[in-house]
Design a protein around this motif. Structure first.
Motif, PDB file in Angstrom:
ATOM      1  N   ASN A  19       0.833  -1.211   0.000  1.00 22.14           N
ATOM      2  CA  ASN A  19       0.000   0.000   0.000  1.00 22.14           C
ATOM      3  C   ASN A  19       0.860   1.250   0.000  1.00 22.14           C
ATOM      4  O   ASN A  19       1.946   1.269   0.593  1.00 22.14           O
ATOM      5  N   GLU A  20       0.378   2.297  -0.650  1.00 23.50           N
ATOM      6  CA  GLU A  20       1.030   3.592  -0.572  1.00 23.50           C
ATOM      7  C   GLU A  20       0.836   4.146   0.834  1.00 23.50           C
ATOM      8  O   GLU A  20      -0.139   3.819   1.520  1.00 23.50           O
ATOM      9  N   ASP A  53      -0.123   7.040   1.690  1.00 25.59           N
ATOM     10  CA  ASP A  53      -1.381   7.799   1.754  1.00 25.59           C
ATOM     11  C   ASP A  53      -2.586   6.887   1.941  1.00 25.59           C
ATOM     12  O   ASP A  53      -3.635   7.337   2.431  1.00 25.59           O
ATOM     13  N   ARG A  55       6.999   8.252   5.572  1.00 24.50           N
ATOM     14  CA  ARG A  55       7.711   8.455   4.295  1.00 24.50           C
ATOM     15  C   ARG A  55       9.207   8.636   4.541  1.00 24.50           C
ATOM     16  O   ARG A  55      10.036   8.149   3.765  1.00 24.50           O
TER      17      ARG A  55
END
Length: 337
Positions: free
Chosen positions: A113-114, A116, A149
């Motif tokens: 998954n990203e 975000d 991130r």
């Protein structure tokens, strides 16, 4: 995701007697789990969120479950990570000064998954203070995603330094360069040295240096084995565990290794490497202290230095170690006077 060390045996490289991973063909794994736990704590704990409602701070990483690894094959890096995290937060309401606590749950941070799209759940202990919960749900969630991130960026850059090993062509070029090397001096002696390494075998050299310091041997020895003194001359935080098998890390991680032998005031042997070297490649550094009354002759022997890093390694010892140690010794003498 497969557990670390349980990958498909057809692709996992076993250590060969000649330590060769020809042209980086094989799949090699590097466990990033321990490193990741430290990095996640570093980027998340202490994170501050402020708004009109008040101020919140991530106070602890209460639960870390999962694993991470990096794999390389034919010059390409592939990352696997899967984490279940629970953070604690505490906050103060701006108007009333009330203090409240809560938690942040991140049930599935993974490469599937990203960031975000990663689920982040904010909760608060019973009672008033929902304004802080709302603050954490909005701005707090945004900051947590930014921190995640940062972790992933470090995983793909900082952690992987040296994982892309020299290719067969590069090794051939270095061998050609080695053949052109000739002549030995007492200051700098060059000769190929065998070394057990993981990955492509590379040509290495041996560097010999001698330096005289205006200091007794025991004082000079302590500069290499005392954390506070190492941090003074290196001007960086350091990890110094001056015992056999103890860790060594200096210059913001650009140099690392471990202590292999310590004879007080006489000799130190290190397993030593620069971060820019091929992954898992270490030199053997022997420091011999010859007491000459008020002075000490330090004899350095550094075996297993990659040919392409000979000059930079010599400069590292000359400028970042010896010159800075001389300055430190001079400052100590000035303070005594």
């Amino acid at each position: 995701m497969a557990k670390w060390g349980q990958g498909d045996p057809r692709w996992i490289v076993e250590e060969r007697a000649d330590a060769t991973n020809v042209n980086n063909w094989h799949w090699t794994e590097r466990d990033a789990t321990s490193w990741s736990k430290s990095k996640l704590k570093e980027v998340l704990v202490g994170l501050v969120v402020e708004g009109e409602a008040g101020r919140c701070e991530i106070s602890d990483l209460k639960h870390v479950e999962g694993e991470a690894s990096c794999n390389s094959r034919k010059g390409k890096l592939i990352f696997f990570y899967e984490w279940n995290l629970r953070l604690s937060w505490k906050g103060t309401v701006k108007e009333s000064g009330e203090k409240h606590k809560g938690s942040v749950e991140i049930p599935n941070l993974s490469e599937e998954n990203e960031v975000d799209d990663t689920e982040i759940n904010v909760s608060k202990k019973k009672g008033e203070g929902d304004v802080l919960k709302d603050l954490m749900r909005t701005e707090g969630t945004t900051k947590v995603r930014e921190a995640l991130r940062d972790y992933l960026k470090a995983l793909k850059t900082e952690f992987t330094l040296g994982m892309i090993l020299p290719t067969k062509a590069t090794v051939g070029q270095e061998l050609a360069a080695e053949r052109k090397l000739s002549g030995n001096t007492m200051q700098d002696s060059v000769s190929p040295q065998p070394l057990d390494i993981v990955g492509v075998k590379i040509p290495t050299v041996k560097i010999l240096m001698r330096e005289i310091f205006n200091s007794p041997a025991d004082e000079l020895y302590s500069i290499f084995t005392t954390k506070e003194l190492v941090q003074k001359f290196s001007k960086c935080p350091a990890v110094i565990e001056a015992e056999k098998g103890g860790k060594l890390q200096m210059f913001d991680g650009r140099v690392s290794g471990e202590y292999a032998e310590l004879v007080p005031s006489q000799r130190i042997v290190l397993k030593w490497r620069c971060r820019s070297w091929p992954e898992e490649h270490y030199a053997t550094v022997a420091l011999n202290f010859k007491d000459m009354a008020a002075q000490t002759e330090l004899q350095l022997e550094c075996k297993g230095v990659p040919v392409s890093n000979e000059d930079s390694t010599r400069q590292c010892w000359k400028q970042q170690y010896f010159e800075e140690i001389r300055i430190l010794l001079q400052q100590s003498q000035d303070n005594v006077e």
